[in-house]
Design a protein around this motif. Sequence first.
Motif, short mmCIF file in Angstrom:
data_model
loop_
_atom_site.label_atom_id
_atom_site.label_comp_id
_atom_site.label_asym_id
_atom_site.label_seq_id
_atom_site.Cartn_x
_atom_site.Cartn_y
_atom_site.Cartn_z
N ILE A 1 8.35 16.39 2.26
CA ILE A 1 7.58 17.36 1.48
C ILE A 1 6.11 17.27 1.89
N SER A 2 5.30 18.16 1.35
CA SER A 2 3.88 18.12 1.69
C SER A 2 3.16 17.15 0.75
N PRO B 1 2.60 18.01 -3.79
CA PRO B 1 3.46 17.56 -4.89
C PRO B 1 3.57 16.03 -4.96
N LEU B 2 3.52 15.38 -3.79
CA LEU B 2 3.60 13.92 -3.79
C LEU B 2 2.39 13.33 -4.50
N ARG B 3 1.25 13.93 -4.30
CA ARG B 3 0.02 13.48 -4.96
C ARG B 3 0.18 13.47 -6.46
N LEU C 1 4.35 8.75 3.19
CA LEU C 1 5.41 8.98 2.22
C LEU C 1 5.85 10.44 2.20
N ALA C 2 4.87 11.33 2.30
CA ALA C 2 5.20 12.75 2.26
C ALA C 2 6.14 13.11 3.39
N ALA D 1 0.83 -1.20 0.00
CA ALA D 1 0.00 0.00 0.00
C ALA D 1 0.87 1.25 0.00
N VAL D 2 0.39 2.28 -0.66
CA VAL D 2 1.10 3.55 -0.71
C VAL D 2 0.23 4.61 -0.03
#
Lengths: 227, 227
Positions: free
Chosen positions: B47-48, B51-53, B41-42, B35-36
């Motif tokens: 980072i927030s 941008p990861l999205r 992860l951010a 699962a991610v």
Amino acid sequence: MSMAAQPLPRVTLREGAADALRQAVLTGQLAPGAAVVEATLARALGISRAPLREAIRALLEEGLLVQSRAWGGVSVAPLDATVARELYTLRTTLEIFAFETAWDRRDAAFRAALGARHAELLAAIDARDDTATIATELALHGLVYEAAGHGLLLQAWRAIRGRLTLYWAAHHQAHGRPGPRRDAHDDYLRHALGHDLDAMRIELRDHMQRGLATVLHFIEDRKEHTA
Amino acid sequence: MSMAAQPLPRVTLREGAADALRQAVLTGQLAPGAAVVEATLARALGISRAPLREAIRALLEEGLLVQSRAWGGVSVAPLDATVARELYTLRTTLEIFAFETAWDRRDAAFRAALGARHAELLAAIDARDDTATIATELALHGLVYEAAGHGLLLQAWRAIRGRLTLYWAAHHQAHGRPGPRRDAHDDYLRHALGHDLDAMRIELRDHMQRGLATVLHFIEDRKEHTA
DNA sequence: AATTTGACGACTGTCGACAGTATGTGGCCC
DNA sequence: GGGCCACATACTGTCGACAGTCGTCAAATT
């Protein structure tokens, strides 16, 4: 530049925004080459920039929008002869592959669906409905891709389909109504239902050749007009 | 006065995050099926979520991540025999098309680049460097796509390449080092430099057949192990 | 007059917080 | 004891605000 702001009935705002954007591009509400500004569009749609941003990314992947460099703004994809040629050559290859894969899977349901979608195309042509004509012609060609039962192939077809729609839509809007002739798919249908795969390959190459010629002619005309 | 200016370094966090994510997936740091979670992860990347999205969306398009339904979480793409088959059949079609398109454009630079990339592949094999082996083999095959000068084709190749890397990387990690044999591309190179396009087509089908067999065998083995 | 430089404005990239939804858990009724 | 429903929880979707960057234009310099 302001596009009509309608209710977004989808589940997630991202999908709704993507649909609205797609429609705006394909109907020419956002003309090819026009700049796409996040804040403006977001306000017009009544949503925040976050979901709209993701929708824009999706349209970039579909090739309906283009972005030059990192901070450079995005804009509606301009019509380009080279891209049109690429569109049709790659599509020829993929559609032949689709027929090869689906050839032995053609069953009664396939034949029925093919006839039904062709009938819908004819109805749209008779009704002088440009949008429906494009949609039904794409649906007709899309059947083989679905019948092939090949997920990656279907994805590749979708990637092409979006751009193709852009060119067709621009074409239809320019001239009053030079949509496909009523008998343009008769050979396609006959061979698709027949038993000669090689004949189908030849028909496909020929069909694409004609389609590309029409689009190229339109682009050249348009270029003169604009210049 | 002009200094040799070129590759601007990473500017946006989205791109950096996408690279990091890609690496994590391909090195198995994030195992297939895992699962991610955005927030986790951010924070890990410093980072927030925004941008990861976008990076996650990009990897979804590349096929390295998958998402079931709308609110359902995304996870690393699992290894699947059907997808592997689709990968190789479609790739065969595309690579043949690439050779057809590039055939008459093969010049001295093409021949030189082909030799150079093959040499890099051999060096990577000799150095027992799995990551480099994958990268150089993909670069070798990628040359034809570049030489074809066909933007859409190149994009289709990239879409396939990412998934392909995933399977190869998993394969390399599982067994100690069953990378490609040192002579695996001798015929490929010989025909690619030769004058018989039909022979190249046959070689490609054969080459892909062998590659697919290897990957399928690995997937089956792995399934038994896991079960 | 042509070129450089600095500030202004507009837009994209990024952030932290809030709201809505799906999943798992415990209690409650049968 | 088993099945159903309320609740807690974790995560995704969405928002408004802030910061960084690029293009433009005018003033200053040569």
